[in-house]
Design an enzyme around this catalytic site. Structure first.
Site, PDB file in Angstrom:
ATOM      1  N   LEU A 205       0.859  -1.186   0.000  1.00 32.41           N
ATOM      2  CA  LEU A 205       0.000   0.000   0.000  1.00 32.41           C
ATOM      3  C   LEU A 205       0.893   1.232   0.000  1.00 32.41           C
ATOM      4  O   LEU A 205       1.653   1.433   0.940  1.00 32.41           O
ATOM      5  CB  LEU A 205      -0.885  -0.036   1.257  1.00 32.41           C
ATOM      6  CG  LEU A 205      -2.015   0.961   1.404  1.00 32.41           C
ATOM      7  CD1 LEU A 205      -3.068   0.759   0.320  1.00 32.41           C
ATOM      8  CD2 LEU A 205      -2.653   0.820   2.784  1.00 32.41           C
ATOM      9  N   HIS A 206       0.828   2.045  -1.060  1.00 33.79           N
ATOM     10  CA  HIS A 206       1.726   3.201  -1.075  1.00 33.79           C
ATOM     11  C   HIS A 206       1.193   4.419  -1.821  1.00 33.79           C
ATOM     12  O   HIS A 206       1.733   5.510  -1.685  1.00 33.79           O
ATOM     13  CB  HIS A 206       3.067   2.806  -1.706  1.00 33.79           C
ATOM     14  CG  HIS A 206       3.026   2.723  -3.197  1.00 33.79           C
ATOM     15  ND1 HIS A 206       2.492   1.650  -3.862  1.00 33.79           N
ATOM     16  CD2 HIS A 206       3.436   3.599  -4.148  1.00 33.79           C
ATOM     17  CE1 HIS A 206       2.585   1.847  -5.160  1.00 33.79           C
ATOM     18  NE2 HIS A 206       3.136   3.023  -5.367  1.00 33.79           N
ATOM     19  N   ARG A 207       0.134   4.275  -2.612  1.00 27.60           N
ATOM     20  CA  ARG A 207      -0.301   5.394  -3.448  1.00 27.60           C
ATOM     21  C   ARG A 207      -0.870   6.532  -2.603  1.00 27.60           C
ATOM     22  O   ARG A 207      -1.632   6.304  -1.669  1.00 27.60           O
ATOM     23  CB  ARG A 207      -1.336   4.934  -4.476  1.00 27.60           C
ATOM     24  CG  ARG A 207      -0.713   4.129  -5.600  1.00 27.60           C
ATOM     25  CD  ARG A 207      -1.646   4.008  -6.787  1.00 27.60           C
ATOM     26  NE  ARG A 207      -0.940   3.379  -7.888  1.00 27.60           N
ATOM     27  CZ  ARG A 207      -0.254   4.021  -8.810  1.00 27.60           C
ATOM     28  NH1 ARG A 207      -0.173   5.338  -8.769  1.00 27.60           N
ATOM     29  NH2 ARG A 207       0.357   3.377  -9.781  1.00 27.60           N
TER      30      ARG A 207
END
Length: 366
Positions: A205-207
């Site tokens: 999860l990074h956006r």
């Protein structure tokens, strides 16, 4: 002799460009690394792991606002191109490095080849979408991974003569680099230690659209907990620094840390991560590249987004868009776990690097 300049700046670009670099070993070329995300020292190990030539130029640009970062890259890349005078420049993907590299080459009248051309999310709020579109429109050679990507470019009025459907170098890279990982004793020991040889789900999860919005991130945290409880499976979560920071800021980190089934670990090396992907029962992600890799590795994928620039993964049913609603995410996980894991890989046969190099040097369609 024809001289090629390769410009890259992030680890996904290094990975996807690795098959092309390997094909160029008998040719005249140089490598510019902007160091968009990581320091020279950190990425030095990465090049060694993948048995790749070290960059000839490390620009050490680092992070910054989009305008600041792109502007500094443009100036520094131009200096190298003026010195090296390449006949052709290759860029890959959709980062600020790609746009800066393409602009610098275009202003100097150097031919540009854009690898992974034609990807579209049709979401102009994404900085990557702007980079993709602009780079495609100033490139002479557009190396589209699929027919869908090629059609996107044609619809924007770009000549068919510039477009080459070559497959995606991520297939080459995944096949080549997985062989390296499987022979690496350190990597094998790491996978065994982290997974305890039990079945697990892999989460990334990074956006910014997911991590920077409290309401969305809170829903995703709820969803992750719901999934772990329903399936009683370990969820291995190599946490991105920005995600860790935002979870702390929003007071959400404890909701994950207090769940013994959620294994939060530090970011891992590419070869280790490739091993985690290969052995996962399910991948849950908001990453574009992981949607492709999951498809190639025959691992079902649930994407925590409302759109994707990889629609081919949806077409072959290797991937599903779940958004951020907890109930919908749970339904999507159930659907993908019941799905047939034997889909056709839409991204090519693993020879994209060779095809691209042949086109660059022969200037003909495959």
């Amino acid at each position: 002799m024809y001289k090629i300049g390769i410009i890259l700046g992030t680890r996904p670009e290094i990975i996807k460009m690795s098959p092309v670099i390997r094909e160029l070993t008998t040719k005249k070329f140089f490598l510019i690394h902007t160091n968009q995300h990581y320091s020279e020292n950190m990425d030095k190990i990465f090049f060694e792991e993948l048995n790749l030539k070290k960059p000839d130029y490390n620009l050490n640009i680092g992070s910054g606002s989009h305008g600041d970062q792109t502007g500094r890259m443009l100036m520094e890349i131009e200096k190298v191109l003026l010195k090296e005078k390449p006949d052709f420049v290759l860029v890959q993907g959709d980062t600020n490095t790609v746009l800066a590299g393409a602009l610098a080459a275009s202003k100097l009248g150097i031919k540009i080849g854009h690898i992974e051309a034609g990807l579209r999310s049709f979401d102009r709020k994404m900085p990557e979408e702007t980079n993709r579109v602009l780079t495609d429109h100033i490139s002479e050679f557009l190396f589209a991974p699929t027919k869908t990507a090629a059609n996107n470019i044609l619809k924007e009025g770009i000549s068919d003569e510039k477009i080459h459907i070559v497959g995606n170098t991520i297939v080459d890279a995944t096949i080549q680099n997985l062989k390296i990982a499987e022979k690496n004793e350190k990597v094998c020991k790491f996978i065994s230690k982290i997974t305890k040889n039990e079945k697990y789900f892999l989460l990334t999860l990074h956006r910014a659209e997911n991590t920077d919005n409290f309401e969305i991130l809170s829903k995703l945290v709820t969803s992750i907990n719901n999934i772990s409880k329903k399936y009683e499976k370990n969820i291995i979560f190599p946490i991105h620094p920005r995600t860790h920071k935002k979870l702390n800021e929003f007071g959400l980190i404890n909701k994950l840390e207090n769940n013994h089934l959620i294994k939060i670990i530090e970011p891992v090396g590419y070869l280790e991560f490739l091993g985690l992907e290969k052995n996962a029962e399910l991948i849950i992600t908001d990453s574009g590249g992981l949607q492709e890799e999951a498809c190639i590795l025959n691992v079902p994928c649930v994407t925590l987004r409302e759109n994707t620039e990889r629609p081919e993964t949806l077409d072959v049913n290797s991937n599903i868009l779940a958004g951020s609603d907890p109930e919908n995410i749970l339904n999507c996980v159930e659907k993908m776990l019941k799905s047939n894991r034997h889909w056709n890989n839409p991204f090519g046969d693993g020879n994209s690097g060779k095809i691209i190099v042949n086109i660059v040097f022969g200037e003909k369609k495959p």
